[in-house]
Enzyme design. Structure first.
Site, PDB file in Angstrom:
ATOM      1  N   ASP A   4      -3.299   4.560   2.650  1.00 35.98           N
ATOM      2  CA  ASP A   4      -3.653   4.916   4.028  1.00 35.98           C
ATOM      3  C   ASP A   4      -3.313   6.384   4.249  1.00 35.98           C
ATOM      4  O   ASP A   4      -2.185   6.805   4.002  1.00 35.98           O
ATOM      5  CB  ASP A   4      -2.829   4.096   5.041  1.00 35.98           C
ATOM      6  CG  ASP A   4      -3.298   2.651   5.135  1.00 35.98           C
ATOM      7  OD1 ASP A   4      -4.364   2.328   4.573  1.00 35.98           O
ATOM      8  OD2 ASP A   4      -2.589   1.850   5.777  1.00 35.98           O
ATOM      9  N   ASP A  21       1.428   4.694   2.260  1.00 35.83           N
ATOM     10  CA  ASP A  21       1.037   5.316   3.530  1.00 35.83           C
ATOM     11  C   ASP A  21       1.443   6.793   3.556  1.00 35.83           C
ATOM     12  O   ASP A  21       2.556   7.147   3.161  1.00 35.83           O
ATOM     13  CB  ASP A  21       1.752   4.607   4.694  1.00 35.83           C
ATOM     14  CG  ASP A  21       1.554   3.102   4.658  1.00 35.83           C
ATOM     15  OD1 ASP A  21       0.450   2.650   4.967  1.00 35.83           O
ATOM     16  OD2 ASP A  21       2.514   2.374   4.292  1.00 35.83           O
ATOM     17  N   ASP A  27       0.849  -1.184   0.000  1.00 37.16           N
ATOM     18  CA  ASP A  27       0.000   0.000   0.000  1.00 37.16           C
ATOM     19  C   ASP A  27       0.888   1.238   0.000  1.00 37.16           C
ATOM     20  O   ASP A  27       2.122   1.117   0.009  1.00 37.16           O
ATOM     21  CB  ASP A  27      -0.924   0.002   1.232  1.00 37.16           C
ATOM     22  CG  ASP A  27      -0.151   0.127   2.536  1.00 37.16           C
ATOM     23  OD1 ASP A  27       1.095   0.182   2.506  1.00 37.16           O
ATOM     24  OD2 ASP A  27      -0.797   0.183   3.596  1.00 37.16           O
TER      25      ASP A  27
END
Ligand code: DCT
Ligand code: MG
Length: 512
Positions: free
Chosen positions: A436, A343, A341
């Site tokens: 995120d 962040d 992902d």
């Protein structure tokens, strides 16, 4: 006039050499050794002489570096010289060879039988302080392993993992114990992985890891097996284990954890197609998105894609808070080239706290049709609360877990490589990316940045170190000194390391 490339005397010399090198029939007395004598820095003549001599004494000496070779004998070569030469020979794992100095062979020749190879005969690489980061020292410096700290926050761990064949094996075993909810053993393997990643040399023999912390009997026996056989039978068994294989598939879906995997496994599902085919299953909104974008989400995020996402995030955030700090954290801040992902930590020096920012960014992206999924989690932070005692506790910041639509063209304009050819006319021109976003007050920015940079093991050990060595409590919000009963202010990560009495570790050295 040019010198002819081969003279008559050269040819004669070559014939003499060939006569010497081709094995004449001598009885092999010592079957346990298969020697190969390195010509490099020794020369053809001397090599041929030594080979013939050793064969006459009953040693098995190979002219070529065949699979059966067990010992390599070299003269005037350092261990790294030999390993460098081996690397160019395409022989696979070079750790299977015992590397010996010529002094060993001369002693054997003197007594007419093999002598025990002891320290002075074994080739030892010197630790070079000028070694470039991608170099793995191939021999343990005698004292270095005793200096390896039990705390990841006192070790410098770059992405240059010299022991990947071991850490890959332990990753599989750790995951298997995580799937079996055996946290203790899982953590033991994670600690072993973490400490092995910081070693600047490749483990070739068991004595290389003497004194290294966190390597218990179980871990050591697996390392030994990998050194000897090139693989671990336990790892092989796990890779074939039905439960492991199913859990690996199930947990690859965004929103599916151990509980759901357990449930599906008990219901008899083994593949994702079987789960998808059962229309009676109730999936959460997150799991539905997980299935929908599964293919994109399991193909890792590349650094170029993370950079493109950074531009999108920054633009959206700055539309509402022009002065806001937007920082790429997680693995990419540690220098990783891929991640699962992207962040981000967001903070506004002007407003301090702005609870409306994330909802505004979400609305904007919805309007731009960039949002594929989101879950906004409100802040639960209370100012008077002490840092958490738990080493794995989640923080209390307002955050948003989302899946963003990243158009290939956004990535392509950032990279020099041409984009992959689209196969069909209406090929999808975007990729789903997990992002995120974490919003923090500026006073806590340094703590949040340290906490969200990771790695997980580095964070765990920072907190453990604060508690056990400093009587302090650390989390992503603050550092509390229990002796003085005060919160310690920090403007930068360096300040936090100083409060803890630790040498500063750069983000790219936190890949523990
Ligand atoms: N983190 C933590 N404890 C957790 C989860 C996360 O300390 N339980 C921190 C460490 C890393 C950071 O948050 C981001 O988490 P991930 O994205 O899961 O890790 P990563 O290092 O960025 O790895 P990946 O490349 O897989 O995204
Ligand atoms: Mg990450």
């Amino acid at each position: 006039m040019d010198k002819p490339s081969t003279t008559i005397s050269d040819l004669k010399k070559k014939r003499r050499m060939n006569a010497l090198i081709s094995p004449t029939l001598h009885e092999i007395k010592f079957n346990e050794f298969v020697l190969f004598i390195l010509e490099k820095k020794m020369g053809t003549t001397r090599r041929a002489f030594l080979m013939e001599l050793a064969r006459r004494k009953g040693f098995r000496v190979e002219s070529e570096l065949s699979d059966s070779v067990t010992h390599i004998v070299a003269e005037n070569n350092s261990c790294s010289d030999v390993l460098e030469w081996l690397a160019g020979q395409n022989v696979g794992d070079s750790s299977r060879f015992e590397l010996l100095d010529i002094s060993w062979l001369t002693e054997c020749m003197k007594v007419g039988k093999p002598v025990e190879a002891i320290g002075k005969h074994q080739l030892v690489a010197k630790v070079s302080s000028s070694a470039s980061p991608s170099d793995c020292i191939t021999e343990t410096p005698p004292l270095a392993t005793k200096e390896v700290s039990q705390y990841a926050c006192k070790r410098r761990t770059t992405l240059n993992n010299c022991n990947q064949k071991f850490t890959d094996a332990f990753e599989i075993l750790a995951k298997n114990f995580e799937f079996r909810e055996n946290e203790g053993i899982c953590l033991a393997f994670m600690r072993a992985i973490s400490v092995l990643k910081c070693l600047p040399f490749t483990i070739v023999r068991m004595r290389d890891i003497e004194g290294v912390p966190w390597l218990g009997e179980q871990v050591k026996s697996i390392i030994e097996e990998i050194i000897e056989d090139g693989e671990s039978s336990r790892v092989k068994a796990v890779l074939n284990d039905e439960r492991y294989k199913s859990f690996l598939l199930f947990t690859s879906i965004f929103g599916v954890g151990l509980k759901t995997s357990e449930k599906w496994y008990r219901q008899g599902f083994r593949t994702l197609d079987e789960v998808k085919a059962d229309k009676s299953l109730k999936l959460t909104k997150m799991q539905k998105a997980g299935f929908l974008y599964h293919e994109d989400l399991v193909s890792c995020v590349a650094k170029e894609e993370a950079d493109a996402v950074y531009l999108i995030v920054k633009e959206a955030v700055r539309a509402f808070l022009p002065e806001a700090l937007v920082t790429l954290t997680g693995g990419f801040r540690r220098g990783k080239k891929i991640g699962h992902d992207v962040d981000f930590l967001i903070s506004d020096p002007e407003s301090g706290e702005d609870e409306q920012l994330l909802p505004n960014v979400i609305k904007l992206w919805e309007k731009q049709e960039l949002l594929l999924y989101y879950d906004l989690v409100e802040s639960t932070f209370e100012k008077t609360k002490l840092p958490s005692r738990k080493v794995d506790a989640m923080d209390h910041f307002q955050k948003c877990f989302l899946i963003l639509k990243l158009h290939h063209q956004k990535v392509d304009s950032n990279r020099s490589k041409p984009p992959p050819e689209s196969k069909t006319h209406e090929a999808k021109n975007w990729k789903a990316i997990r992002v995120d976003l974490v919003m923090c007050p500026i006073q806590q920015y340094a703590y949040a940045l340290l906490g969200w940079t990771g790695s997980r093991q580095f964070e765990r050990d920072l907190r453990r170190y604060a508690t056990h060595e400093k009587k302090m409590m650390l989390d992503n919000h603050a550092l509390y000194d229990k002796t003085k009963k005060i919160f310690l202010k920090a403007e930068s990560e360096e300040d936090i390391f100083t409060h803890l009495g630790l040498d500063y570790i750069e983000p790219w050295e936190r890949n523990a």
